[in-house]
Enzyme design. Sequence first.
Site, short mmCIF file in Angstrom:
data_model
loop_
_atom_site.label_atom_id
_atom_site.label_comp_id
_atom_site.label_asym_id
_atom_site.label_seq_id
_atom_site.Cartn_x
_atom_site.Cartn_y
_atom_site.Cartn_z
N HIS A 263 0.88 -1.19 0.00
CA HIS A 263 0.00 0.00 0.00
C HIS A 263 0.91 1.23 0.00
O HIS A 263 1.54 1.53 -1.01
CB HIS A 263 -0.92 -0.11 1.22
CG HIS A 263 -2.04 0.88 1.28
ND1 HIS A 263 -2.44 1.63 0.22
CD2 HIS A 263 -2.85 1.25 2.32
CE1 HIS A 263 -3.46 2.40 0.59
NE2 HIS A 263 -3.72 2.20 1.86
N HIS A 302 -2.95 -2.50 -9.87
CA HIS A 302 -3.83 -1.91 -8.87
C HIS A 302 -5.07 -2.76 -8.77
O HIS A 302 -5.52 -3.32 -9.77
CB HIS A 302 -4.21 -0.48 -9.29
CG HIS A 302 -4.77 0.33 -8.18
ND1 HIS A 302 -6.08 0.29 -7.81
CD2 HIS A 302 -4.16 1.18 -7.32
CE1 HIS A 302 -6.27 1.09 -6.79
NE2 HIS A 302 -5.12 1.65 -6.46
N ASP A 358 2.24 5.27 -7.37
CA ASP A 358 3.54 5.17 -6.71
C ASP A 358 4.71 5.02 -7.66
O ASP A 358 5.86 5.08 -7.24
CB ASP A 358 3.54 3.98 -5.74
CG ASP A 358 2.72 4.30 -4.52
OD1 ASP A 358 2.76 5.46 -4.09
OD2 ASP A 358 2.04 3.39 -4.01
N1 ACO Z 1 4.13 -7.12 -11.21
C1 ACO Z 1 4.00 -8.33 -11.81
N2 ACO Z 1 2.86 -9.03 -11.79
C2 ACO Z 1 1.81 -8.51 -11.15
C3 ACO Z 1 1.88 -7.25 -10.50
C4 ACO Z 1 3.10 -6.55 -10.55
N3 ACO Z 1 3.24 -5.35 -9.97
N4 ACO Z 1 0.68 -6.96 -9.93
C5 ACO Z 1 -0.11 -8.00 -10.20
N5 ACO Z 1 0.56 -8.93 -10.94
C6 ACO Z 1 0.05 -10.18 -11.50
C7 ACO Z 1 -0.08 -11.25 -10.43
O1 ACO Z 1 1.08 -12.05 -10.35
C8 ACO Z 1 -1.28 -12.02 -10.93
O2 ACO Z 1 -0.85 -12.83 -12.00
P1 ACO Z 1 -1.50 -14.31 -12.19
O3 ACO Z 1 -2.94 -14.06 -12.52
O4 ACO Z 1 -0.70 -14.95 -13.27
O5 ACO Z 1 -1.34 -15.01 -10.85
C9 ACO Z 1 -2.19 -10.94 -11.53
O6 ACO Z 1 -1.29 -9.90 -11.95
C10 ACO Z 1 -3.21 -10.39 -10.56
O7 ACO Z 1 -2.52 -9.96 -9.38
P2 ACO Z 1 -3.15 -9.89 -7.92
O8 ACO Z 1 -2.06 -9.95 -6.93
O9 ACO Z 1 -4.24 -10.93 -7.82
O10 ACO Z 1 -3.84 -8.47 -7.95
P3 ACO Z 1 -4.32 -7.66 -6.69
O11 ACO Z 1 -5.45 -6.83 -7.16
O12 ACO Z 1 -4.59 -8.56 -5.54
O13 ACO Z 1 -3.06 -6.78 -6.31
C11 ACO Z 1 -1.55 -4.99 -6.05
C12 ACO Z 1 -2.96 -5.41 -6.49
C13 ACO Z 1 -1.30 -5.46 -4.59
C14 ACO Z 1 -1.46 -3.47 -6.07
C15 ACO Z 1 -0.52 -5.63 -7.01
O14 ACO Z 1 -0.75 -5.20 -8.33
C16 ACO Z 1 0.93 -5.34 -6.60
O15 ACO Z 1 1.48 -6.04 -5.76
N6 ACO Z 1 1.55 -4.28 -7.19
C17 ACO Z 1 2.89 -3.90 -6.81
C18 ACO Z 1 2.86 -3.09 -5.52
C19 ACO Z 1 2.29 -1.71 -5.73
O16 ACO Z 1 2.64 -1.00 -6.67
N7 ACO Z 1 1.40 -1.30 -4.80
C20 ACO Z 1 0.80 0.06 -4.82
C21 ACO Z 1 -0.64 -0.01 -5.11
S1 ACO Z 1 -1.31 1.62 -5.25
C22 ACO Z 1 -1.48 2.14 -3.64
O17 ACO Z 1 -1.67 1.40 -2.73
C23 ACO Z 1 -1.40 3.54 -3.42
#
Ligand code: ACO
Length: 423
Positions: A263, A302, A358
């Site tokens: 987050h 996201h 971010d």
């Molecule tokens: N890099 C690579 N792969 C990713 C990423 C990423 N940043 N984000 C999601 N994926 C992939 C996952 O591996 C998954 O792949 P799969 O279907 O083959 O298993 C798919 O995309 C869906 O991902 P989830 O984790 O189920 O998506 P969720 O909605 O739960 O997660 C999150 C959202 C936590 C923001 C995620 O995208 C992430 O970890 N991003 C990186 C951290 C980040 O930038 N956080 C800031 C968010 S904005 C904020 O809070 C202000």
Amino acid sequence: MPDSITVTDNRTGKTLEIPIEDGGIAASEWSKLLPGIWFYDPGFTSTAACMSSISYLDGDAGILRYRGYPIEQLAENSTYLEVAYLLLNGELPTEEEYSNWEHEITHHTFIHENMRKRFLEGFHYDAHPMGMLVSAVAALSTFYADAKDIFNLESRDKQIIRLIAKMPTLAAAAHRFSIGMPFVYPDNGLHFAANFLSMMWKTAEFRFEANPVLSKALDVLFILHADHEQNCSTTAMRVVGSSHADPYSSCAAACAALYGPRHGGANEQVIRMLNSIGSLENVDPFIKQVKEGHGRLQGFGHRVYKNYDPRAKIIKRTADEVFKVTGKNPLLDIALKLEEVALNDDYFISRKLYPNVDFYSGLIYQAMGFPLEMFPVLFAIPRASGWLAHWVEMLDQDSKIARPRQLYNGTDSRDYVSIEKRV
Ligand code: ACO
């Protein structure tokens, strides 16, 4: 076609028609047909936990509005304090309302001396500033006993003003402590962001005059981070607030939620990632690793945006302004290349992974001289206004205490075995 769904319980043949209202289905209706059968929704991916009129977010179209105003217009024309007023009151202030509001916030920036001398200075010398902020916000509740009176509207407003006003003071104090510099008192002749920069950077000069481009950029970042509907920290605020805890304790819970790398800690992770990539030729191998499941592309993806985060677009423009003053952040080229590669790669396209707020904000903070540990703290300062707007809305809705159910999958009932008989 009626705006409703019909659910059939195949065990009994009973059916129930449930209306679709405001894009949702009332779980209380569902329970009439299926008492004791719960929605299984870890992470609340398909659950609307409340009605809210504060932020509107369309993740597919990449739209964000505060109280109906597009984020782009607010970032272009407004100030953080005006946006905070808007979030809390539902309308933009008149000139008179704004001047009163700004006066109130500006005159509540000081913190109790005991908070600084005894509380903040009691931390270990290398304490993380976000850990200090979480604790300091909670500790404020012990200084303002009237905060418990959450249904007294006058008291409620006072705590809101105190919290918004004191966040920058606590944030800067946490930083000064962590680098062994003396605490700087607020300069109430300065605007909100400029005052914060003064508390951060002032040394021996009579008055610290922040570069106006930098204080404006910070104010824009504050606007962009002020609210984002039911994100993890806002949900924490509403959940803890639903127990009728005072606003400082609820806000501390929200701060704690913001601390996590998924987050508010994500922009810190972005810089760490860019540093570890190190140079342009390492971008492709890094992306390959991510696609093979080794780590994530930080600052991408996201839960709600399945399109370019509108805040990331504004931040990218703001970065250009900041770099004209500070010089370009050397990590920028790696970030731009990463973005370009990812936006053209099927792995990211098929999963709808775009830069989020971010991805570029950390580069700006770093160019402005903020240490990485301060990044989540910088996020918390403006988000306090969003948290408080949701807290007020939740109280005004006379919301029930948050208390989800679970699906138990543990051991069945069994008898206690005394320790000498256990194997
Ligand atoms: N890099 C690579 N792969 C990713 C990423 C990423 N940043 N984000 C999601 N994926 C992939 C996952 O591996 C998954 O792949 P799969 O279907 O083959 O298993 C798919 O995309 C869906 O991902 P989830 O984790 O189920 O998506 P969720 O909605 O739960 O997660 C999150 C959202 C936590 C923001 C995620 O995208 C992430 O970890 N991003 C990186 C951290 C980040 O930038 N956080 C800031 C968010 S904005 C904020 O809070 C202000």
